[in-house]
Design a protein around this motif. Structure first.
Motif, PDB file in Angstrom:
ATOM      1  N   UNK A   1       0.838  -1.202   0.000  1.00 26.61           N
ATOM      2  CA  UNK A   1       0.000   0.000   0.000  1.00 26.61           C
ATOM      3  C   UNK A   1       0.873   1.252   0.000  1.00 26.61           C
ATOM      4  N   UNK A   2       1.952   1.229   0.784  1.00 22.61           N
ATOM      5  CA  UNK A   2       2.846   2.385   0.851  1.00 22.61           C
ATOM      6  C   UNK A   2       3.411   2.729  -0.522  1.00 22.61           C
ATOM      7  N   UNK A   3       3.826   1.717  -1.268  1.00 24.05           N
ATOM      8  CA  UNK A   3       4.405   1.962  -2.590  1.00 24.05           C
ATOM      9  C   UNK A   3       3.380   2.615  -3.516  1.00 24.05           C
ATOM     10  N   UNK A   4       2.147   2.106  -3.506  1.00 24.90           N
ATOM     11  CA  UNK A   4       1.104   2.670  -4.366  1.00 24.90           C
ATOM     12  C   UNK A   4       0.798   4.105  -3.951  1.00 24.90           C
ATOM     13  N   UNK A   5       0.642   4.336  -2.650  1.00 22.01           N
ATOM     14  CA  UNK A   5       0.313   5.672  -2.142  1.00 22.01           C
ATOM     15  C   UNK A   5       1.421   6.664  -2.469  1.00 22.01           C
ATOM     16  N   UNK A   6       2.667   6.256  -2.303  1.00 21.16           N
ATOM     17  CA  UNK A   6       3.783   7.150  -2.610  1.00 21.16           C
ATOM     18  C   UNK A   6       3.799   7.533  -4.082  1.00 21.16           C
ATOM     19  N   UNK A   7       3.498   6.577  -4.947  1.00 21.58           N
ATOM     20  CA  UNK A   7       3.467   6.870  -6.379  1.00 21.58           C
ATOM     21  C   UNK A   7       2.335   7.842  -6.715  1.00 21.58           C
ATOM     22  N   UNK A   8       1.170   7.658  -6.080  1.00 17.34           N
ATOM     23  CA  UNK A   8       0.050   8.566  -6.314  1.00 17.34           C
ATOM     24  C   UNK A   8       0.367   9.964  -5.802  1.00 17.34           C
ATOM     25  N   UNK A   9       0.968  10.021  -4.622  1.00 24.41           N
ATOM     26  CA  UNK A   9       1.294  11.324  -4.042  1.00 24.41           C
ATOM     27  C   UNK A   9       2.306  12.067  -4.911  1.00 24.41           C
TER      28      UNK A   9
ATOM     29  N   UNK B   1      -1.498  19.829  -7.053  1.00 18.20           N
ATOM     30  CA  UNK B   1      -2.543  20.176  -6.097  1.00 18.20           C
ATOM     31  C   UNK B   1      -2.122  21.368  -5.244  1.00 18.20           C
ATOM     32  N   UNK B   2      -0.900  21.326  -4.712  1.00 14.83           N
ATOM     33  CA  UNK B   2      -0.436  22.434  -3.867  1.00 14.83           C
ATOM     34  C   UNK B   2      -0.340  23.736  -4.664  1.00 14.83           C
TER      35      UNK B   2
ATOM     36  N   UNK C   1      -7.902   9.741   0.296  1.00 12.54           N
ATOM     37  CA  UNK C   1      -6.946   9.681   1.402  1.00 12.54           C
ATOM     38  C   UNK C   1      -5.636  10.355   1.030  1.00 12.54           C
ATOM     39  N   UNK C   2      -5.196  10.146  -0.210  1.00 13.13           N
ATOM     40  CA  UNK C   2      -3.967  10.794  -0.675  1.00 13.13           C
ATOM     41  C   UNK C   2      -4.155  12.305  -0.739  1.00 13.13           C
ATOM     42  N   UNK C   3      -5.275  12.739  -1.325  1.00 12.62           N
ATOM     43  CA  UNK C   3      -5.533  14.174  -1.399  1.00 12.62           C
ATOM     44  C   UNK C   3      -5.689  14.774   0.003  1.00 12.62           C
ATOM     45  N   UNK C   4      -6.320  14.024   0.908  1.00 13.03           N
ATOM     46  CA  UNK C   4      -6.466  14.511   2.278  1.00 13.03           C
ATOM     47  C   UNK C   4      -5.126  14.792   2.917  1.00 13.03           C
ATOM     48  N   UNK C   5      -4.178  13.893   2.697  1.00 12.10           N
ATOM     49  CA  UNK C   5      -2.835  14.085   3.253  1.00 12.10           C
ATOM     50  C   UNK C   5      -2.152  15.300   2.626  1.00 12.10           C
TER      51      UNK C   5
ATOM     52  N   UNK D   1     -15.395  12.662 -10.882  1.00 12.64           N
ATOM     53  CA  UNK D   1     -14.223  13.514 -11.020  1.00 12.64           C
ATOM     54  C   UNK D   1     -12.968  12.644 -11.091  1.00 12.64           C
ATOM     55  N   UNK D   2     -12.115  12.904 -12.061  1.00  5.98           N
ATOM     56  CA  UNK D   2     -10.841  12.194 -12.113  1.00  5.98           C
ATOM     57  C   UNK D   2      -9.873  12.838 -11.124  1.00  5.98           C
ATOM     58  N   UNK D   3      -8.883  12.097 -10.649  1.00  3.91           N
ATOM     59  CA  UNK D   3      -7.902  12.690  -9.723  1.00  3.91           C
ATOM     60  C   UNK D   3      -7.208  13.920 -10.302  1.00  3.91           C
ATOM     61  N   UNK D   4      -6.952  13.933 -11.605  1.00  2.00           N
ATOM     62  CA  UNK D   4      -6.266  15.077 -12.204  1.00  2.00           C
ATOM     63  C   UNK D   4      -7.119  16.337 -12.209  1.00  2.00           C
TER      64      UNK D   4
END
Length: 401
Positions: free
Chosen positions: A156-164, A171-172, A250-254, A378-381
Motif C-alpha cells: 500500500x505504501x508503494x502505491x500511495x507514494x506513487x500517487x502522491x 494540487x499544492x 486519502x492521498x488528497x487529504x494528506x 471527477x478524475x484525480x487530475x
C-alpha cells in the motif's frame, strides 16, 4: 473466449492485438495472434494454428482466468490454489506489460475470488501494486493475519507514494494560487493589484476619448500570511463500490493537510461515522482505518460534518458518494440546503477515480443539483481544479457527462 476479461481491441500494450503486426506482416503471424485471442475454445480451430513454446505458456496464463474451466482453483480457501496463483502471478509479469498485469490481477480477484489469498505474504510480494489492489486489501481489513500485515503495508505504501508523487505538486500549486486569489483586499498596494480582475470590474469606466479605463475599484491579492485559512471537510462513503475513491481521497487529504492555509478534516462513513483526521499525516494509516462494505447513512455523516463547521463562509465540504442513501433522505437534503444557506461551499463527487461513469442514485443527484450542489464524477487530475473553484467560490468546472 480466452481473453474475455482483457480487451480484444488492438492496443499498444496488448501482445495478442491483431493489428500489432507491422505492415507487410505475414498471414501466419495474424492467425497466430487470433489464436491467442480466441483461446482453445470459441472456434480457435478455425485458425489452423498450433501454439508452442512461449505462445503456449502465454495462452495458459490467459486460460487460467478467462477460460471456460479456469485452472487456478475456484475457491480462495483451497490450499492447493496458493502455489498455482504464485506461479501465475510470476508468469503474467513475464509475458505482459505492467498495465495489462494490473488488469489481469483485478480480474483474477473479481472472477475467481482470490482476494483472501492476498493475505499471504508470498502472494503480496508477487503482485503488481495499483489502486484496485489497495482496494482489495482494504476490503480484507482485519482479516489480514498479523504475519502479512507488514507486507500489505509495504504494498500500500508503494502505491500511495506513487500517487502522491503524481498528484501533490499540482494540487499544492493550484490551491495556493486559489487561496491567494480568494484573499482579496479593497485597498491593495500597487504590487498586490490583480490587474485582470481590476480591469474587468471597471470596464464600465472606459473613456474612449482617452482610450483608457479609470480604475475606481482596485482588486488585489492578499499579501503572504494574510490569506484567510480555509476549512475543508472530506466526507467519504466507504461502501465497497467506492474503494478507488477512498484511496485517492486519502492521498488528497494528506496533501491538503500538509498545507498551512487549509485545515483539513477527513470523515469516512457507512452506517457509522469515523473521523480519521488524526491519521491524515499518513494516508496508509487512513486506508488501514477504513472498513469497506456495509450500509450507507449519508444523513448521519453530514450531521457530523455539520457539527464540525465553525466558519461556514470559509468552509468547503466535499461529499464523495454514489448517493445510495440508507438513511433519511429528506433530512439529508435539508442538511445540504442548510449548509449552503449558511455560506458553505458544498461539492458532491459521485466518484474520485479514473474509472468510467459510476453507478449512482440519479434521483438524489438531481435533488442535490436543484439545491445548487451538482453531483458528478471527477478524475484525480481534475480534483485540484474543483477544489480551487470551490475555494474561490467560482462555478465548479463540471465535466461533460
Amino acid at each position: 473466449m480466452t481473453t474475455a476479461g482483457v480487451t480484444t481491441e488492438p492496443t499498444a500494450t496488448d501482445p495478442t492485438a491483431t493489428d500489432a503486426v507491422p505492415a507487410g506482416g505475414s498471414e501466419a503471424e495474424r492467425l497466430r495472434r487470433w489464436r491467442l485471442v480466441l483461446g482453445e475454445g470459441g472456434g480457435a480451430d478455425g485458425t489452423g494454428v498450433e501454439l508452442t513454446g512461449r505462445d503456449l505458456a502465454m495462452d495458459r496464463t490467459l486460460e487460467a482466468v478467462y477460460g471456460e474451466a479456469p485452472g487456478l482453483g475456484r475457491r480462495a480457501g483451497q490450499g492447493g490454489s496458493a502455489p498455482k496463483l504464485a506461479r501465475w502471478l510470476g508468469d503474467i509479469r513475464t509475458y505482459f506489460p505492467s498495465s495489462v498485469v494490473q488488469v489481469m490481477q483485478r480480474d483474477a480477484i473479481d472472477r475467481l475470488g482470490f482476494d483472501t489469498l492476498l493475505a499471504e505474504p508470498e502472494m503480496l510480494e508477487a503482485v503488481e501494486g495499483d489502486v484496485h489492489l489497495v482496494g482489495a486489501l482494504m476490503s480484507l481489513g482485519r482479516a489480514i493475519p498479523e504475519a502479512s500485515k507488514q507486507t500489505a503495508r509495504l504494498v500500500v505504501r508503494k502505491v500511495v507514494d506513487e500517487l502522491e508523487k503524481r498528484l501533490a505538486s499540482r494540487t499544492r500549486a493550484t490551491l495556493t494560487g486559489a487561496l491567494d486569489r480568494s484573499a482579496k483586499v479593497r485597498r491593495p498596494r500597487h504590487q498586490d493589484i490583480d490587474w485582470n480582475r481590476t480591469i474587468r470590474a471597471n470596464l464600465h469606466n472606459y473613456l474612449p476619448e482617452h482610450n483608457t479605463i479609470v480604475p475606481e475599484r482596485l482588486i488585489g491579492y492578499g499579501r503572504a500570511g494574510r490569506s484567510v485559512k480555509k476549512d475543508v471537510i472530506l466526507c467519504i462513503d466507504q461502501s465497497g463500490s467506492m474503494a478507488a475513491s477512498v484511496v485517492y481521497a486519502s492521498v488528497f487529504g494528506a496533501v491538503l493537510a500538509s498545507m498551512r492555509s487549509i485545515s483539513t478534516r477527513l470523515v469516512v462513513f457507512d452506517t457509522n461515522v469515523v473521523d480519521l483526521t488524526d491519521d491524515l499525516d499518513d494516508p496508509v494509516d487512513v486506508l488501514f482505518g477504513v472498513q469497506l462494505g456495509g450500509g450507507t447513512d449519508i444523513n448521519r455523516a453530514l450531521a457530523y460534518c455539520q457539527s464540525q463547521i465553525t466558519r461556514p463562509a470559509e468552509t468547503v465540504v466535499v461529499l464523495i458518494s454514489d448517493l445510495y442513501e440508507g438513511g433519511i433522505r429528506n433530512e439529508m437534503l435539508k442538511r445540504v440546503a442548510a449548509m449552503k444557506s449558511a455560506g458553505v461551499q458544498f461539492v458532491t463527487l459521485l466518484a474520485l477515480s479514473d474509472e468510467g461513469a459510476p453507478s449512482y442514485d440519479r434521483e438524489h443527484a438531481a435533488a442535490l443539483a436543484e439545491l445548487g450542489a451538482p453531483a458528478f464524477a471527477c478524475t484525480p487530475d481534475l480534483f485540484p481544479d474543483i477544489m480551487a473553484a470551490a475555494i474561490e467560490k467560482r462555478p465548479l468546472p463540471v465535466p461533460e457527462p
